[in-house]
Design a protein around this motif. Structure first.
Motif, PDB file in Angstrom:
ATOM      1  N   ALA A  17      46.711  33.229  26.464  1.00  0.00           N
ATOM      2  CA  ALA A  17      47.899  32.834  27.220  1.00  0.00           C
ATOM      3  C   ALA A  17      49.149  33.400  26.556  1.00  0.00           C
ATOM      4  N   ILE A  18      49.992  34.059  27.354  1.00  0.00           N
ATOM      5  CA  ILE A  18      51.249  34.628  26.864  1.00  0.00           C
ATOM      6  C   ILE A  18      52.377  34.169  27.782  1.00  0.00           C
ATOM      7  N   GLY A  19      53.480  33.740  27.178  1.00  0.00           N
ATOM      8  CA  GLY A  19      54.611  33.299  27.977  1.00  0.00           C
ATOM      9  C   GLY A  19      55.931  33.667  27.327  1.00  0.00           C
ATOM     10  N   LYS A  20      56.952  33.885  28.148  1.00  0.00           N
ATOM     11  CA  LYS A  20      58.282  34.187  27.617  1.00  0.00           C
ATOM     12  C   LYS A  20      59.335  33.623  28.555  1.00  0.00           C
ATOM     13  N   ALA A  21      60.539  33.447  28.037  1.00  0.00           N
ATOM     14  CA  ALA A  21      61.639  32.882  28.812  1.00  0.00           C
ATOM     15  C   ALA A  21      62.443  33.986  29.494  1.00  0.00           C
ATOM     16  N   VAL A  22      63.035  33.641  30.637  1.00  0.00           N
ATOM     17  CA  VAL A  22      63.944  34.533  31.354  1.00  0.00           C
ATOM     18  C   VAL A  22      65.282  33.825  31.459  1.00  0.00           C
ATOM     19  N   ARG A  23      66.334  34.504  31.047  1.00  0.00           N
ATOM     20  CA  ARG A  23      67.675  33.893  31.046  1.00  0.00           C
ATOM     21  C   ARG A  23      68.540  34.484  32.148  1.00  0.00           C
ATOM     22  N   ASP A  24      69.537  33.706  32.599  1.00  0.00           N
ATOM     23  CA  ASP A  24      70.503  34.222  33.557  1.00  0.00           C
ATOM     24  C   ASP A  24      71.672  34.859  32.809  1.00  0.00           C
ATOM     25  N   ARG A  25      72.712  35.239  33.515  1.00  0.00           N
ATOM     26  CA  ARG A  25      73.838  35.932  32.885  1.00  0.00           C
ATOM     27  C   ARG A  25      74.576  35.074  31.871  1.00  0.00           C
ATOM     28  N   THR A  26      74.477  33.769  32.011  1.00  0.00           N
ATOM     29  CA  THR A  26      75.160  32.874  31.069  1.00  0.00           C
ATOM     30  C   THR A  26      74.331  32.612  29.825  1.00  0.00           C
ATOM     31  N   GLY A  27      73.097  33.101  29.832  1.00  0.00           N
ATOM     32  CA  GLY A  27      72.220  32.870  28.693  1.00  0.00           C
ATOM     33  C   GLY A  27      71.321  31.658  28.864  1.00  0.00           C
TER      34      GLY A  27
END
Length: 266
Positions: free
Chosen positions: A240-250
């Motif tokens: 299992a691999i996972g990562k976060a995705v951020r918007d322009r504000t972080g």
């Protein structure tokens, strides 16, 4: 009375002049528009085509006036679709659809069409006007995308890899088709939510995955770990691999990741 007569004549001439100007403007619009415009009589005989028609089809106006639009047929549009088209416009309604037609040189093209009836002062249908746009590039792009998606599904199945996305803004968890197979879940069912997803794993793996996901949500730390799944047909292992995705504000707005069936390796 003489002045009134003169005023009436002047008004009539002015009205006609305005009407002629409007007609000239309308004619220029039709002649210069980027869409194909074709006008036929009620029996489908072509009476007018604009220059864009010739650019798209390769036929000059002289070659098609007096003929029917069927000269463009490629055989890909079914007779039933044409019957439905005529039933719609002869009934006084507007028809919207797509044609896969053939140019004069034999090459095929796609166009999106809107065909409308034209009525006279008494409300009788006298003509039909078709406005069409070449959508060949869009159709080719859609076909390429569909083929790419098909190849991706095949690749994921061969590699036993499924991908997922969890959007916090809508709380939507989206799975690829292969992920359903890995979990042994019926594809007809909706995607499992986060709580339900955890029930697929053994207690120890569930605790590790939960802690890893919490860290990723909290500070964006990505994770990669082996997990044991408890399935009715026998336990299986996944990477299992996972990562976060951020918007322009972080701000973290979603998680994305993949799971690979590594049971044979284990």
């Amino acid at each position: 009375l003489a002045l009134e007569a003169v005023a009436s004549v002047v008004g009539l001439l002015f009205s006609r002049a305005r009407a002629d100007e409007v007609l000239r403007k309308f004619s220029r619009v039709i002649e210069q528009t980027a869409s194909t415009v074709i006008i036929t009589g009620t029996e489908g005989v072509i009476e007018y085509v604009n220059p864009r028609f010739s650019e798209t089809t390769g036929y000059s106006a002289a070659e098609v006036i007096g003929r029917r639009p069927s000269l463009l047929r490629s055989g890909y549009t079914s007779p039933e679709e044409y019957r439905q088209l005529w039933h719609t416009i002869k009934g006084g309604d507007v028809w919207h659809g797509e044609f896969h037609n053939r140019r004069k040189d034999g090459s095929l093209y796609w166009e999106a069409a809107t065909i409308s009836p034209i009525r006279d002062e008494q409300g009788l249908i006298t003509h039909f006007v078709g406005i069409k746009d070449d959508i060949t590039d869009r159709k080719l792009a859609e076909a390429a995308l569909k083929e790419s998606e098909s190849l991706l599904k095949q690749a994921q199945r061969l590699a036993r890899i499924g991908n997922w996305r969890w959007d916090f803004r809508t709380d939507a968890l989206i799975w690829s088709q292969e992920l359903y197979r890995i979990f042994g879940r019926d594809p007809a069912l909706p995607t499992a939510n986060h709580t339900e997803l955890m029930q697929y794993f053994t207690a120890e793996s569930r605790a590790r995955l939960s802690a890893a996901v919490d860290r990723t949500i909290h500070d964006g730390t990505p994770y990669e770990t082996d997990l044991e799944m408890a399935r009715p047909d026998g336990n299986r292992w996944v990477l299992a691999i996972g990562k976060a995705v951020r918007d322009r504000t972080g701000a973290i707005v979603e998680l994305r990741g993949m799971m690979q069936d590594i049971t044979d390796r284990k």
